[in-house]
Design a protein around this motif. Sequence first.
Motif, PDB file in Angstrom:
ATOM      1  N   SER A 197       0.792  -1.228   0.000  1.00  0.00           N
ATOM      2  CA  SER A 197       0.000   0.000   0.000  1.00  0.00           C
ATOM      3  C   SER A 197       0.825   1.278   0.000  1.00  0.00           C
ATOM      4  N   VAL A 198       1.995   1.292   0.624  1.00  0.00           N
ATOM      5  CA  VAL A 198       2.819   2.506   0.612  1.00  0.00           C
ATOM      6  C   VAL A 198       3.360   2.755  -0.790  1.00  0.00           C
ATOM      7  N   MET A 199       3.937   1.733  -1.392  1.00  0.00           N
ATOM      8  CA  MET A 199       4.473   1.916  -2.750  1.00  0.00           C
ATOM      9  C   MET A 199       3.358   2.214  -3.746  1.00  0.00           C
ATOM     10  N   THR A 200       2.178   1.620  -3.543  1.00  0.00           N
ATOM     11  CA  THR A 200       1.062   1.871  -4.445  1.00  0.00           C
ATOM     12  C   THR A 200       0.531   3.287  -4.284  1.00  0.00           C
ATOM     13  N   LEU A 318      -4.109  -1.327  -6.878  1.00  0.00           N
ATOM     14  CA  LEU A 318      -4.963  -0.665  -5.898  1.00  0.00           C
ATOM     15  C   LEU A 318      -6.193  -1.493  -5.576  1.00  0.00           C
ATOM     16  N   ASN A 319      -6.717  -2.168  -6.576  1.00  0.00           N
ATOM     17  CA  ASN A 319      -7.953  -2.929  -6.416  1.00  0.00           C
ATOM     18  C   ASN A 319      -7.698  -4.419  -6.231  1.00  0.00           C
ATOM     19  N   SER A 320      -6.535  -4.744  -5.697  1.00  0.00           N
ATOM     20  CA  SER A 320      -6.149  -6.133  -5.455  1.00  0.00           C
ATOM     21  C   SER A 320      -6.042  -6.411  -3.956  1.00  0.00           C
ATOM     22  N   ALA A 321      -6.216  -7.658  -3.602  1.00  0.00           N
ATOM     23  CA  ALA A 321      -5.874  -8.115  -2.258  1.00  0.00           C
ATOM     24  C   ALA A 321      -4.393  -8.477  -2.285  1.00  0.00           C
ATOM     25  N   ASN A 322      -3.577  -7.719  -1.537  1.00  0.00           N
ATOM     26  CA  ASN A 322      -2.132  -7.902  -1.673  1.00  0.00           C
ATOM     27  C   ASN A 322      -1.458  -8.248  -0.351  1.00  0.00           C
ATOM     28  N   ASP A 323      -2.084  -9.132   0.423  1.00  0.00           N
ATOM     29  CA  ASP A 323      -1.366  -9.640   1.592  1.00  0.00           C
ATOM     30  C   ASP A 323      -1.356 -11.175   1.549  1.00  0.00           C
ATOM     31  N   ASN A 333     -11.739 -21.602   1.739  1.00  0.00           N
ATOM     32  CA  ASN A 333     -10.352 -22.033   1.909  1.00  0.00           C
ATOM     33  C   ASN A 333      -9.489 -20.827   2.248  1.00  0.00           C
ATOM     34  N   VAL A 334      -8.297 -21.079   2.738  1.00  0.00           N
ATOM     35  CA  VAL A 334      -7.294 -20.054   2.993  1.00  0.00           C
ATOM     36  C   VAL A 334      -6.059 -20.430   2.187  1.00  0.00           C
ATOM     37  N   LEU A 335      -5.632 -19.515   1.320  1.00  0.00           N
ATOM     38  CA  LEU A 335      -4.579 -19.797   0.346  1.00  0.00           C
ATOM     39  C   LEU A 335      -3.308 -19.037   0.699  1.00  0.00           C
ATOM     40  N   HIS A 336      -2.195 -19.772   0.732  1.00  0.00           N
ATOM     41  CA  HIS A 336      -0.902 -19.172   1.069  1.00  0.00           C
ATOM     42  C   HIS A 336      -0.107 -18.913  -0.207  1.00  0.00           C
ATOM     43  N   GLY A 337       0.479 -17.729  -0.290  1.00  0.00           N
ATOM     44  CA  GLY A 337       1.249 -17.380  -1.486  1.00  0.00           C
ATOM     45  C   GLY A 337       2.034 -16.102  -1.295  1.00  0.00           C
ATOM     46  N   GLY A 338       2.079 -15.269  -2.329  1.00  0.00           N
ATOM     47  CA  GLY A 338       2.931 -14.081  -2.252  1.00  0.00           C
ATOM     48  C   GLY A 338       2.353 -12.851  -2.914  1.00  0.00           C
ATOM     49  N   ASN A 339       1.058 -12.591  -2.714  1.00  0.00           N
ATOM     50  CA  ASN A 339       0.454 -11.411  -3.332  1.00  0.00           C
ATOM     51  C   ASN A 339       1.012 -10.097  -2.803  1.00  0.00           C
ATOM     52  N   PHE A 340       1.795 -10.168  -1.715  1.00  0.00           N
ATOM     53  CA  PHE A 340       2.425  -8.969  -1.160  1.00  0.00           C
ATOM     54  C   PHE A 340       3.651  -8.525  -1.953  1.00  0.00           C
ATOM     55  N   HIS A 341       4.095  -9.329  -2.896  1.00  0.00           N
ATOM     56  CA  HIS A 341       5.332  -9.012  -3.611  1.00  0.00           C
ATOM     57  C   HIS A 341       5.121  -7.803  -4.506  1.00  0.00           C
TER      58      HIS A 341
END
Length: 525
Positions: A197-200, A318-323, A333-341
């Motif tokens: 969110s800061v970089m965005t 901006l309109n993404s879930a990024n954590d 379900n709960v999905l583990h990955g790297g949307n924070f990258h």
Amino acid sequence: MPLLLNNSLLELNDFISIINNDHDFEISEERCEKLKESYNFLFDFSKDKIIYGINTGLGPMAQYKIQKDEQVQLQLNLIRSHAVGAGNPLDDATLKAAMLARLNSFLQGKSGVHYSCIELLSQMIKKNILPFIPEHGGVGASGDLVQLAHLGLNLIGEGKVKYQGEWCSTEEVFKKEELQTIQIKLREGLAIINGTSVMTGMGINNLQEAKNLFNWSLSLSCIMNEIVESFDDHFSDELNFAKRHKGQREVARQMQAILGNSKRILKREEHFFTDQNLDQDIFSKKVQEYYSLRCVPQILGPVFDTINNCAHVLEDELNSANDNPIVSLSEENVLHGGNFHGDYISLEMDKLKMVTTRMSMLSERQLNFLFNNKINKILPPFINLGKLGLNLGMQAMQFTATSTTAECQTISNPMYVHSIPNNNDNQDIVSMGTNSAILCQRVLNNTRQVLAIQIIAVCQAIDYLKIESKLSPFTQKLYSMARDIVPVFIEDTPKYEEMAAIEKLIKECEIKLPTFVESEMSLTV
């Protein structure tokens, strides 16, 4: 009417209107219910499952089980331990943009945070209570961990905030405004700090600045062509539509719109396609202008295209879930990955700072043309309107423009490829996205300074040549705006205050370019 935030796309213009306090916002009832549903699902789902960041340690310590009675403390420890940023605080516009970007990410309904996070973030944005976030600390891999931890510190009632222009304790301000701190329930600490969110937010502000600088750069390039009485074929449809690049075509069209009524633009057919020049061995009129004047569509076209692509990427982020992890209600379900990258933002900020540097380089070359009487052959050295030798004109201003452009060139080296593994090699490839956005902001500020010098220079040239009345209506208006701030000068006096005043004009006056066509790429703001 407040802007209603729901599950639909938050457009960049609406985002900016909220940041600028031009528009209030509300969260739809439907969205509120969806957010609560997401939290309730995660609460139940995690009771008998191992979920990262809820009942596990974090990063390379994820292999350690966290007991139920320690889970709230884990979230508090995460926020407090990561609030270790250094350097100057980020500017107010970036701070507010970061909060709104984080809020909009939560509104996607995939983070599973307690609704108290949504309520408090919304109130801080509306009341213009800004977090203390230092510029340095993030590597942009698990998002803006360090920077967002400072926001998290405020949300739990700690640290300091900017309130009515002053830095105050969060506890004091929240008490005055009757704000309740968030309730740590599951993974609120991780969700707050684990995102882009800061970089965005900074990226969106950078984008708006780049759009405006582009408009000024193109306008000044048009004035440059008027000063030299350029031919119109280099920005014609026939020439520029021979190449298939959208940006080049649009820039050419905008030049046509700006210069269409100018009395200083010539037609080649009337000068070189007649018998009058056939017997000349040396032509008095230059057959083709220098590249910085003749190749404006080819130089600014890629800038235009890059800015527009950057807008699409930023709006998507901006309109993404990024954590991480991500809650999927549809799949339960709960999905583990790297949307924070932060790679998407890092790359776009690198590209944006490069094309902004290109605008500073174009301006510096056009300035050099104006200052060098041996190549322009129509102006005195350094557009010196006083006594040559005794007076120095704008000679020293070129030093500032040149050194500032050189700094832009140096700091435009990409951060995107400067990954350094850290976090015990858990984060073994990182984006450096926030660093890229910070450097991009500096390049934008530098370029504004160079353009300010160019504005003063073209005004001096126009007055020396006495051609104000022959300019197009559009460029006449820009000339008048600048002359209201910096009158024509002959004597040598310090000009740093006038330069700063013109720089302020550029920043605050978002000029609109006339154009022949309605385009989805339009940069008018």
